[in-house]
Design an enzyme around this catalytic site. Structure first.
Site, mmCIF file in Angstrom:
data_model
loop_
_atom_site.group_PDB
_atom_site.id
_atom_site.type_symbol
_atom_site.label_atom_id
_atom_site.label_comp_id
_atom_site.label_asym_id
_atom_site.label_seq_id
_atom_site.Cartn_x
_atom_site.Cartn_y
_atom_site.Cartn_z
ATOM 1 N N LYS A 13 0.841 -1.209 0.000
ATOM 2 C CA LYS A 13 0.000 0.000 0.000
ATOM 3 C C LYS A 13 0.874 1.256 0.000
ATOM 4 C CE LYS A 13 -2.084 -1.156 3.882
ATOM 5 N NZ LYS A 13 -1.430 -2.449 4.141
ATOM 6 N N ARG A 88 -10.149 0.599 8.282
ATOM 7 C CA ARG A 88 -9.751 -0.775 8.570
ATOM 8 C C ARG A 88 -10.802 -1.556 9.325
ATOM 9 N NH1 ARG A 88 -3.519 -1.783 9.242
ATOM 10 N NH2 ARG A 88 -3.005 0.254 8.531
ATOM 11 N N ARG A 127 11.553 -5.703 5.229
ATOM 12 C CA ARG A 127 11.335 -4.271 4.951
ATOM 13 C C ARG A 127 12.309 -3.407 5.761
ATOM 14 N NH1 ARG A 127 5.514 -1.831 5.543
ATOM 15 N NH2 ARG A 127 5.603 -2.925 7.536
ATOM 16 N N ARG A 160 10.924 -1.585 11.240
ATOM 17 C CA ARG A 160 9.787 -1.229 12.093
ATOM 18 C C ARG A 160 9.651 -2.232 13.237
ATOM 19 N NH1 ARG A 160 4.689 0.134 8.256
ATOM 20 N NH2 ARG A 160 3.656 -1.136 9.819
ATOM 21 N N ARG A 171 -0.915 -9.243 13.029
ATOM 22 C CA ARG A 171 -1.479 -8.228 12.121
ATOM 23 C C ARG A 171 -2.262 -8.886 10.985
ATOM 24 N NH1 ARG A 171 3.920 -5.440 10.770
ATOM 25 N NH2 ARG A 171 2.752 -4.289 9.179
HETATM 26 P P1 AP5 Z 1 4.796 -1.603 1.957
HETATM 27 O O1 AP5 Z 1 4.522 -0.766 0.762
HETATM 28 O O2 AP5 Z 1 5.499 -0.999 3.094
HETATM 29 O O3 AP5 Z 1 3.450 -2.373 2.417
HETATM 30 P P2 AP5 Z 1 2.163 -1.847 3.183
HETATM 31 O O4 AP5 Z 1 1.004 -2.486 2.525
HETATM 32 O O5 AP5 Z 1 2.179 -0.364 3.280
HETATM 33 O O6 AP5 Z 1 2.382 -2.544 4.572
HETATM 34 P P3 AP5 Z 1 2.232 -1.983 6.058
HETATM 35 O O7 AP5 Z 1 2.974 -2.910 6.949
HETATM 36 O O8 AP5 Z 1 2.598 -0.533 6.123
HETATM 37 O O9 AP5 Z 1 0.725 -2.161 6.282
HETATM 38 P P4 AP5 Z 1 0.025 -2.200 7.620
HETATM 39 O O10 AP5 Z 1 -1.353 -2.008 7.154
HETATM 40 O O11 AP5 Z 1 0.266 -3.379 8.447
HETATM 41 O O12 AP5 Z 1 0.740 -1.036 8.460
HETATM 42 P P5 AP5 Z 1 0.365 0.478 8.762
HETATM 43 O O13 AP5 Z 1 1.595 1.255 8.849
HETATM 44 O O14 AP5 Z 1 -0.715 0.929 7.880
HETATM 45 O O15 AP5 Z 1 5.621 -2.894 1.427
HETATM 46 C C1 AP5 Z 1 6.075 -3.901 2.320
HETATM 47 C C2 AP5 Z 1 7.452 -4.402 1.887
HETATM 48 O O16 AP5 Z 1 7.339 -5.105 0.635
HETATM 49 C C3 AP5 Z 1 8.482 -3.288 1.645
HETATM 50 O O17 AP5 Z 1 9.730 -3.741 2.044
HETATM 51 C C4 AP5 Z 1 8.447 -3.067 0.139
HETATM 52 O O18 AP5 Z 1 9.680 -2.600 -0.377
HETATM 53 C C5 AP5 Z 1 8.118 -4.466 -0.388
HETATM 54 N N1 AP5 Z 1 7.286 -4.479 -1.593
HETATM 55 C C6 AP5 Z 1 6.220 -3.666 -1.858
HETATM 56 N N2 AP5 Z 1 5.672 -3.988 -3.054
HETATM 57 C C7 AP5 Z 1 6.391 -5.055 -3.523
HETATM 58 C C8 AP5 Z 1 6.306 -5.841 -4.724
HETATM 59 N N3 AP5 Z 1 5.364 -5.616 -5.660
HETATM 60 N N4 AP5 Z 1 7.205 -6.851 -4.872
HETATM 61 C C9 AP5 Z 1 8.142 -7.089 -3.923
HETATM 62 N N5 AP5 Z 1 8.279 -6.362 -2.783
HETATM 63 C C10 AP5 Z 1 7.419 -5.357 -2.594
HETATM 64 O O19 AP5 Z 1 -0.246 0.334 10.260
HETATM 65 C C11 AP5 Z 1 0.589 0.002 11.335
HETATM 66 C C12 AP5 Z 1 -0.219 -0.071 12.616
HETATM 67 O O20 AP5 Z 1 -0.828 1.208 12.891
HETATM 68 C C13 AP5 Z 1 -1.406 -1.044 12.590
HETATM 69 O O21 AP5 Z 1 -1.002 -2.374 12.909
HETATM 70 C C14 AP5 Z 1 -2.313 -0.435 13.663
HETATM 71 O O22 AP5 Z 1 -1.844 -0.724 14.954
HETATM 72 C C15 AP5 Z 1 -2.132 1.070 13.424
HETATM 73 N N6 AP5 Z 1 -3.119 1.569 12.466
HETATM 74 C C16 AP5 Z 1 -2.858 2.130 11.243
HETATM 75 N N7 AP5 Z 1 -3.996 2.472 10.621
HETATM 76 C C17 AP5 Z 1 -5.013 2.134 11.469
HETATM 77 C C18 AP5 Z 1 -6.429 2.224 11.380
HETATM 78 N N8 AP5 Z 1 -7.040 2.720 10.296
HETATM 79 N N9 AP5 Z 1 -7.155 1.769 12.412
HETATM 80 C C19 AP5 Z 1 -6.573 1.271 13.536
HETATM 81 N N10 AP5 Z 1 -5.228 1.135 13.673
HETATM 82 C C20 AP5 Z 1 -4.452 1.576 12.645
HETATM 83 MG MG MG Z 2 2.339 1.031 4.871
#
Ligand code: AP5
Ligand code: MG
Length: 217
Positions: A13, A88, A127, A160, A171
């Site tokens: 994402k 979410r 990552r 992270r 997660r």
């Molecule tokens: P990346 O692009 O970083 O993936 P992502 O989908 O953004 O993954 P996240 O871990 O950020 O998602 P998340 O939803 O768990 O975390 P968030 O920060 O939103 O890519 C991942 C890796 O793969 C990277 O190394 C990248 O280089 C690689 N990659 C990408 N595309 C690729 C491809 N095509 N091929 C190969 N490699 C690739 O949330 C974190 C925490 O915050 C949550 O757990 C929760 O506690 C809280 N939180 C956030 N939003 C909310 C909400 N709305 N409600 C409640 N709690 C929330």
């Molecule tokens: Mg992300």
């Protein structure tokens, strides 16, 4: 254009949002990034959010919804935004509809990036993120030119604290149980579109961009 970018942890994402925000000149709003900045700054909200994030759990809806509401009301979002990681839960999706109604904005699309769990685990555990500008890398799939140094700003890369195997598994379970129900929510509104995220970063981007151009007209 207001786009909801969905998908399990590690689907890409953030990686796609960075490129789409530049291509479509939209502000990129990642609730995860907002929480990580608050944790870094040591604010009260950051301390509260950290308790949940470190366990891989969702931060309570009332905290998240308030933050997004405030952010969407800023002038740079008057023509839309790219929401990454919000909503979410079904409650968050309903609250978003209310907030957008007040702001006279509509969701243009809810795009889900789909990837199998085994691959998600590989992506998350490898990552690395820039401490200064937040750019995302992967030690194998998207390495920086110089080990542990950001290509864009020369900042230091870090792992992270929620990218450990046990937290990643939690997660993923939370995604299945609490977030997947919003797929149906957006399907019913004819806004849902999924793309195969298990391909090269640029190929996934081309697909999403084509869909967004098609709905923008
Ligand atoms: P990346 O692009 O970083 O993936 P992502 O989908 O953004 O993954 P996240 O871990 O950020 O998602 P998340 O939803 O768990 O975390 P968030 O920060 O939103 O890519 C991942 C890796 O793969 C990277 O190394 C990248 O280089 C690689 N990659 C990408 N595309 C690729 C491809 N095509 N091929 C190969 N490699 C690739 O949330 C974190 C925490 O915050 C949550 O757990 C929760 O506690 C809280 N939180 C956030 N939003 C909310 C909400 N709305 N409600 C409640 N709690 C929330
Ligand atoms: Mg992300």
């Amino acid at each position: 254009m207001l786009v909801v970018l969905m998908g399990p942890p590690g689907a890409g994402k953030g990686t796609q949002a960075e490129k789409l925000a530049a291509e479509f000149a939209l502000p990129h709003i990642s609730t995860g990034d907002i929480f990580r900045s608050a944790v870094k700054e040591g604010t009260g909200m950051g301390k509260k959010a950290k308790e949940y994030m470190d366990k891989g759990e969702l931060v309570p809806d009332e905290i998240v919804i308030g933050i997004v509401k405030e952010r969407l009301a800023k002038s740079d979002c008057s023509d839309g935004a790219l929401l990454d990681g919000f909503p979410r839960t079904v409650e968050q999706a309903q609250a978003l509809d209310e907030v957008l109604g007040d702001l006279k904005l509509n969701i243009s699309a809810a795009v889900s990036v789909d990837v199998q769990e085994e691959e998600l685990i590989n992506r998350l555990t490898g990552r690395r993120v820039c401490r200064s500008c937040g750019a995302t890398y992967h030690i194998k799939f998207n390495p920086p030119k110089v080990r542990n140094i950001c290509d864009h700003c020369s900042g230091e890369l870090y792992q992270r604290s929620d990218d450990t195997i046990d937290t990643v598994k939690e997660r993923l379970a939370i995604y299945r149980n609490q977030t997947m129900p919003i797929i149906e929510y957006y399907e019913q509104k004819n806004l849902f579109h999924s793309v195969d995220g298990a391909r090269a970063i640029d190929d996934v981007f081309v697909d999403i961009a084509a869909h967004l151009r098609s709905i923008r007209g």
